[in-house]
Motif scaffolding. Sequence first.
Motif, PDB file in Angstrom:
ATOM      1  N   ILE A  25      -9.573  -1.475   0.039  1.00  0.00           N
ATOM      2  CA  ILE A  25      -8.664  -0.414  -0.350  1.00  0.00           C
ATOM      3  C   ILE A  25      -7.596  -1.022  -1.258  1.00  0.00           C
ATOM      4  O   ILE A  25      -7.261  -2.201  -1.138  1.00  0.00           O
ATOM      5  CB  ILE A  25      -8.029   0.317   0.856  1.00  0.00           C
ATOM      6  N   CYS A  26      -7.080  -0.199  -2.167  1.00  0.00           N
ATOM      7  CA  CYS A  26      -6.129  -0.689  -3.168  1.00  0.00           C
ATOM      8  C   CYS A  26      -4.946   0.263  -3.242  1.00  0.00           C
ATOM      9  O   CYS A  26      -5.115   1.479  -3.270  1.00  0.00           O
ATOM     10  CB  CYS A  26      -6.819  -0.811  -4.521  1.00  0.00           C
ATOM     11  N   HIS A  27      -3.761  -0.342  -3.279  1.00  0.00           N
ATOM     12  CA  HIS A  27      -2.520   0.440  -3.242  1.00  0.00           C
ATOM     13  C   HIS A  27      -1.846   0.548  -4.603  1.00  0.00           C
ATOM     14  O   HIS A  27      -0.688   0.939  -4.679  1.00  0.00           O
ATOM     15  CB  HIS A  27      -1.555  -0.198  -2.238  1.00  0.00           C
ATOM     16  N   CYS A  28      -2.545   0.206  -5.670  1.00  0.00           N
ATOM     17  CA  CYS A  28      -1.909   0.261  -6.996  1.00  0.00           C
ATOM     18  C   CYS A  28      -1.721   1.713  -7.436  1.00  0.00           C
ATOM     19  O   CYS A  28      -2.372   2.630  -6.935  1.00  0.00           O
ATOM     20  CB  CYS A  28      -2.712  -0.541  -8.027  1.00  0.00           C
ATOM     21  N   GLY A  29      -0.807   1.909  -8.382  1.00  0.00           N
ATOM     22  CA  GLY A  29      -0.512   3.253  -8.864  1.00  0.00           C
ATOM     23  C   GLY A  29      -1.721   3.935  -9.477  1.00  0.00           C
ATOM     24  O   GLY A  29      -1.903   5.144  -9.355  1.00  0.00           O
ATOM     25  N   ASN A  30      -2.553   3.148 -10.136  1.00  0.00           N
ATOM     26  CA  ASN A  30      -3.756   3.686 -10.765  1.00  0.00           C
ATOM     27  C   ASN A  30      -4.697   4.297  -9.720  1.00  0.00           C
ATOM     28  O   ASN A  30      -5.189   5.424  -9.879  1.00  0.00           O
ATOM     29  CB  ASN A  30      -4.434   2.550 -11.537  1.00  0.00           C
ATOM     30  N   CYS A  31      -4.918   3.578  -8.638  1.00  0.00           N
ATOM     31  CA  CYS A  31      -5.800   4.091  -7.577  1.00  0.00           C
ATOM     32  C   CYS A  31      -5.173   5.288  -6.865  1.00  0.00           C
ATOM     33  O   CYS A  31      -5.873   6.232  -6.495  1.00  0.00           O
ATOM     34  CB  CYS A  31      -6.120   2.988  -6.576  1.00  0.00           C
ATOM     35  N   LYS A  32      -3.865   5.250  -6.686  1.00  0.00           N
ATOM     36  CA  LYS A  32      -3.194   6.398  -6.057  1.00  0.00           C
ATOM     37  C   LYS A  32      -3.351   7.652  -6.906  1.00  0.00           C
ATOM     38  O   LYS A  32      -3.652   8.735  -6.398  1.00  0.00           O
ATOM     39  CB  LYS A  32      -1.711   6.102  -5.846  1.00  0.00           C
TER      40      LYS A  32
HETATM   41 ZN   LIG Z   1      -6.024  -0.103  -7.585  1.00  0.00          ZN
END
Ligand SMILES: [Zn+2]
Length: 129
Positions: free
Chosen positions: A25-32
């Motif tokens: 899982i990724c918490h970056c703005g792009n993934c959000k």
């Molecule tokens: Zn991401």
Amino acid sequence: MTRKAHCCCGACSIEVEGEPVLNAICHCGNCKRRTGSAFGWSAYFADEAVTAKAGDFGLYEIAGAKAQRRWFCAACGTTLLWQADGWPAQTGIAGGCFTETPLPEPTATVSNNGRCAWLGLPAGWRTTP
Ligand SMILES: [Zn+2]
Ligand SMILES: [Zn+2]
């Protein structure tokens, strides 16, 4: 094991064989923003593990240092898969789209500096800032 991910309306799907190379899982703005959720769930498979793809996909391309191509369902807009220059010869698939044949528990949590303060996660996952 064969798993199938599909979009909200069911018109687009992708089928993969075997286990993901990376299940994170990724918490970056792009993934959000891509998911509209607190984090993105991404499963990367070797390109050869993709055994079928169906449906009418639209393409969204991101240029620059983190260049990637994202394919989304032309009817319902669900982003189903992508290929990123940073992950050569691999196909990223939206983890939540494997609804009938779910992925195992993720093993990594990345871009944790963007993690929502209220979000707790299981212990033992590989964690990177
Ligand atoms: Zn991401
Ligand atoms: Zn769809």
